[in-house]
Design an enzyme around this catalytic site. Sequence first.
Site, PDB file in Angstrom:
ATOM      1  N   CYS A  36       0.905  -1.193  -0.081  1.00  0.00           N
ATOM      2  CA  CYS A  36      -0.001  -0.212  -0.098  1.00  0.00           C
ATOM      3  C   CYS A  36       0.963   1.330   0.191  1.00  0.00           C
ATOM      4  CB  CYS A  36      -0.963  -0.047   0.985  1.00  0.00           C
ATOM      5  SG  CYS A  36      -2.177  -1.507   1.465  1.00  0.00           S
ATOM      6  N   GLY A  38      -1.165   0.702  -4.872  1.00  0.00           N
ATOM      7  CA  GLY A  38      -2.311   0.358  -4.529  1.00  0.00           C
ATOM      8  C   GLY A  38      -3.710   0.879  -5.376  1.00  0.00           C
ATOM      9  N   ASN A  68       0.754   0.329   5.712  1.00  0.00           N
ATOM     10  CA  ASN A  68       1.542  -0.379   4.724  1.00  0.00           C
ATOM     11  C   ASN A  68       2.447  -1.601   5.159  1.00  0.00           C
ATOM     12  OD1 ASN A  68       2.629  -1.353   2.109  1.00  0.00           O
ATOM     13  ND2 ASN A  68       4.317   0.113   2.571  1.00  0.00           N
ATOM     14  N   GLY A  69       1.870  -2.722   5.050  1.00  0.00           N
ATOM     15  CA  GLY A  69       2.573  -3.745   5.328  1.00  0.00           C
ATOM     16  C   GLY A  69       1.782  -5.048   5.893  1.00  0.00           C
ATOM     17  N   TYR A  82      10.509  -4.225  -8.549  1.00  0.00           N
ATOM     18  CA  TYR A  82       9.189  -4.210  -9.124  1.00  0.00           C
ATOM     19  C   TYR A  82       8.293  -3.118  -8.702  1.00  0.00           C
ATOM     20  CZ  TYR A  82       4.403  -5.541 -10.456  1.00  0.00           C
ATOM     21  OH  TYR A  82       3.035  -5.317 -10.935  1.00  0.00           O
ATOM     22  N   THR A 115       8.038  -1.405 -15.800  1.00  0.00           N
ATOM     23  CA  THR A 115       9.073  -1.472 -14.661  1.00  0.00           C
ATOM     24  C   THR A 115      10.415  -2.041 -15.341  1.00  0.00           C
ATOM     25  OG1 THR A 115       7.891  -3.426 -13.798  1.00  0.00           O
ATOM     26  CG2 THR A 115       7.478  -1.493 -12.663  1.00  0.00           C
ATOM     27  N   ASP A 154      11.633  -8.751 -18.649  1.00  0.00           N
ATOM     28  CA  ASP A 154      10.618  -8.256 -17.553  1.00  0.00           C
ATOM     29  C   ASP A 154      11.509  -8.239 -16.127  1.00  0.00           C
ATOM     30  OD1 ASP A 154       8.319  -7.560 -16.473  1.00  0.00           O
ATOM     31  OD2 ASP A 154       7.137  -9.322 -17.074  1.00  0.00           O
ATOM     32  N   ASP A 155      10.712  -7.375 -15.249  1.00  0.00           N
ATOM     33  CA  ASP A 155      11.370  -7.301 -13.852  1.00  0.00           C
ATOM     34  C   ASP A 155      11.292  -8.438 -13.313  1.00  0.00           C
ATOM     35  OD1 ASP A 155       8.653  -7.309 -12.474  1.00  0.00           O
ATOM     36  OD2 ASP A 155       8.523  -5.867 -13.754  1.00  0.00           O
TER      37      ASP A 155
END
Length: 505
Positions: free
Chosen positions: A2, A28, A101-102, A257, A303, A365-366
């Site tokens: 988030c 998010g 966040n987490g 990412y 990314t 790609d990442d």
Amino acid sequence: MCGIIGLVGKKAVNQDIYDGLTVLQHRGQDAAGIMTCDGTSLYLRKDNGLVRDVFDTHHMLNLRGNMGIGHVRYPTAGSSSSAQAQPFYVNSPYGIALAHNGNLTNAEQLKRDLFAEDRRHINTSSDSEVLLNVFANELQRLRHDNLELTDIFATVSRVHHRCRGGYAAVLLIIGYGVIAFRDPYGIRPLVIGKRTTDLGDEYMVASESVALDVIGFERVRDVAPGEAVVIDADGHLHSQQCAENPQCTPCLFEYVYFARPDSIIDGISVYKARLRMGEILAERIIQAWPDHDIDVVIPIPDTSRTAALQLATRIGVDYREGFIKNRYIGRTFIMPGQQQRKKSVRQKLNAIDLEFRDKNVLLVDDSIVRGTTSKQIIQMAREAGARRVYFASAAPPVRYPNVYGIDMPSVSELIAHNRSDIEIAEAIGADYLFFQSLADLIAVVRHRKVPHINGFEASVFNGDYVTGDITPDYLERLESQRNDNAKQQQQIAERTIIELYNQHR
């Protein structure tokens, strides 16, 4: 994963928080929320959707006050219910709101303890509400009439003692100010910014430094692991270390990412880290395949662009944009169902045939998570006329679930789990597959000696969980909660509840 913001200004902060959330939208897209305070009252607006859709003019006008917090949500538990939107609020003590966040790895035990011992009821399945109630309960235990700095720091110390996992949080206390803290391992990012105005200094905390940049704040420093930062109502910043043995081990996947390339996390430029990912991956390809027949390098937007450009330059082949992206489709690996992800890939990307026709193409790609996107993109390249399709990942194989705030799929849905590189290549349909090594990834992210970083949280690659509390039983429970079938059942239950509610309104 988030995005969070906390801000105390000299005038209304609603527009600044809104603007900051828009550049954290990549963290998010499920829900957004802002809560502000004018000294005596709180004002809240939150709902499912993107920032631009959640807030209309009348919502913004109602978000009054010179202090506030904001949140953009990505559902780490798979639920898309609007009841999970943040910030959360409790009225005792003082009136406290939180954005988080987490992920707390001991959330279920905490929830039981809060009910049995502290007589606090948790109304949602969100561990963020658990974290808020732990903080509120520990603050209430102090029983002081006048809230002091020492009370805040003592409370955060108790939060660190009780809570496990990766977390960064901002809290708003009515009339007092904004509090921010970060878990003792520094897994989830949090940065402090400052802006000097004619009225005085303003302070802000945010998940990424790009949120500071966009509204004119100067990056001061990162919040240290275990540290608590208080921005009082008068705009003064105070801080104190509140953990007994903090270790700086930021999440490695942020650099691969999640974070925007123009962000700086724990003193490391995400953009430069991704450049170096491309350089070292190119060296790996040259060593393994010196006489390669690659005609063109094409990134899978967005990314991987930085790494892909540097890789192409190093191996001496053309770099081309072969896919055009629809920017109004969300990130596919976090979408709740396999069918939705498959449909989304075709909606999100469209191939430019002339960049593929009769060429040996290296797609970059990442990372590769489920492999759903990779497999479909390789098929799109073949349909566009590519002779051979090679694939390179700027990250090592993702073989293990994340427990600290990234909703990685269940182990059985990770394409690299219990597969060799050759087997992964066959599964996604690539003619050849290159992965970055974990040692190289750590080296290029760190690059130069960064004294305050003790290591990186890299569990998705090596299965080593830095908090030391993750057991096989925990991972087994996580598996049952995160597989697509469980998420589909949860969505059905949520829709049923909504339908019943609407019928009886």
